[in-house]
Design an enzyme around this catalytic site. Structure first.
Site, PDB file in Angstrom:
ATOM      1  N   ARG A 291       0.944  -1.221  -0.025  1.00 49.82           N
ATOM      2  CA  ARG A 291      -0.085   0.163  -0.116  1.00 49.82           C
ATOM      3  C   ARG A 291       0.905   1.190   0.002  1.00 49.82           C
ATOM      4  O   ARG A 291       0.462   2.189  -0.768  1.00 49.82           O
ATOM      5  CB  ARG A 291      -0.863   0.048   1.209  1.00 49.82           C
ATOM      6  N   GLY A 292       1.951   1.294   0.628  1.00 46.99           N
ATOM      7  CA  GLY A 292       2.813   2.324   0.697  1.00 46.99           C
ATOM      8  C   GLY A 292       3.421   2.780  -0.688  1.00 46.99           C
ATOM      9  O   GLY A 292       3.690   3.900  -0.921  1.00 46.99           O
TER      10      GLY A 292
END
Length: 355
Positions: A291-292
């Site tokens: 997700r980062g």
């Protein structure tokens, strides 16, 4: 067949102008980027009490241009985009039935702390469904927030289950309500903004990770700036009309900039080498999941679009990477180093910017 009507011109209460807000650059940038690309996944704003969190979010909603909606539809259905339409409106359009289009302000929904799941998601009237054979659905706050901003103050005090429901809807863009074998779903695409005070406890890491960005705001220490903020607030409270007029041109220009940014966003290019380095930073920081990486890519592109540029630069990534990663780092209770500093340090090394 489609008719268009103008929204009724109501005298509405004036909101403090977004362009008049002094300081808090990190929070303002995170909010603007999420408006340009709602798929960034919302913002968590952590900071002291009385630092203008609510004022800034209301100001942002007020700044945004009006949107086309289907008149009388409780879900703010978009007359052009099937992904943002309720099933009823989609059926009407498929059958060539006339719909009336009107314009309204971008919805800004405040989620009260004591809200129940029924109030948030909506309820199905089982009795009516069984006796009359219709799906009697009473829309909740998620329906109201579709295509707008959903603001949760003190999100760290909200029931974890409710936070989960909000994050699921924000991520999928849909809300599904199921009762006694009856299932109803409707579009629920909104920018989720949570705010909280660190003194009242942190959000669980697995929930925190679901927010796209994390802005930290602090009380302004500079006496001159403090005086400026106090004077501006007093001027607005005394003569809201006059104060707002002073910033009208800046508001119009920023609104236009946001509209243009949304248009050029799909064309913005992020070089493979830079994407590789973003992933390297995430890897070295031991960030769980991908997700980062995804959010940093999206935010860097949104920033380039906001500044009318077609290609993402290293500086764009530098300006957004801390916002995207600081809340995804594993907490070490013995570590005194600030997580934002840690992100910047690894970024500088990976991108070869160490002095």
């Amino acid at each position: 067949m489609t008719a268009t009507v103008a929204a009724p011109d109501k005298t509405r209460r004036l909101v403090f102008p977004f362009t008049a807000i002094v300081g808090q650059a990190e929070m303002k940038l995170a909010l603007l980027l999420n408006v340009i690309d709602p798929k960034i996944g919302g913002v968590m704003i952590m900071g002291d009490r009385g630092t203008g969190k609510s004022t800034t979010i209301r100001a942002l909603a007020d700044l945004l241009p009006e949107i086309d909606v289907v008149a009388g539809d409780p879900f703010n259905s978009d007359p052009q985009d099937p992904e943002l339409m309720s099933d009823e409106i989609r059926e009407q359009i498929a059958q060539d039935l006339p719909i009336t289009i009107t314009q309204k302000k971008v919805p800004m929904v405040d989620l009260p702390l004591g809200a129940t799941e029924d109030r948030v998601c909506g309820t199905i009237d089982i009795e009516k469904a069984l006796s009359e054979g219709v799906k009697a659905f009473e829309p909740g706050l998620l329906a109201k927030a579709n295509r707008g901003i959903l603001y949760v103050d003190e999100v760290n005090l909200l029931d974890d289950h409710l936070v989960d429901v909000l994050l699921d809807s924000a991520a999928s863009g849909w809300n599904t309500v199921e009762r006694e074998g009856i299932s109803i779903r409707h579009p629920a695409r909104f920018v989720l903004v949570g705010s909280g005070n660190p003194e009242e406890g942190e959000l669980r890491p697995q929930l925190l990770d679901r927010f796209g960005m994390h802005a930290e705001i602090h009380t302004v220490k500079e006496p001159n700036l403090r005086v400026q903020i106090v004077e501006q607030r007093a001027a607005f409270d005394q003569e809201p009309q006059l104060f707002s007029q002073k910033y009208q041109q800046e508001q119009i220009e920023l609104q236009e900039q946001l509209i243009q940014a949304q248009k050029v966003l799909p064309e913005v290019y992020l070089d493979y080498e830079l994407r590789l380095k973003i992933s390297q930073v995430c890897s070295e920081l031991d960030v769980d999941g991908l997700r980062g990486d995804i959010v940093t890519n999206r935010a860097a592109k949104a920033l380039a679009a906001f500044e009318y540029r077609a290609v993402v630069t290293v500086d764009d990534i530098r300006r957004v990477i801390t916002l995207c990663l600081r809340h995804r780092l594993r907490k070490d209770p013995l570590e005194s180093i600030d997580s934002g500093y840690k992100v910047q340090k690894v970024f500088d090394r990976v991108f070869g910017l160490e002095s």
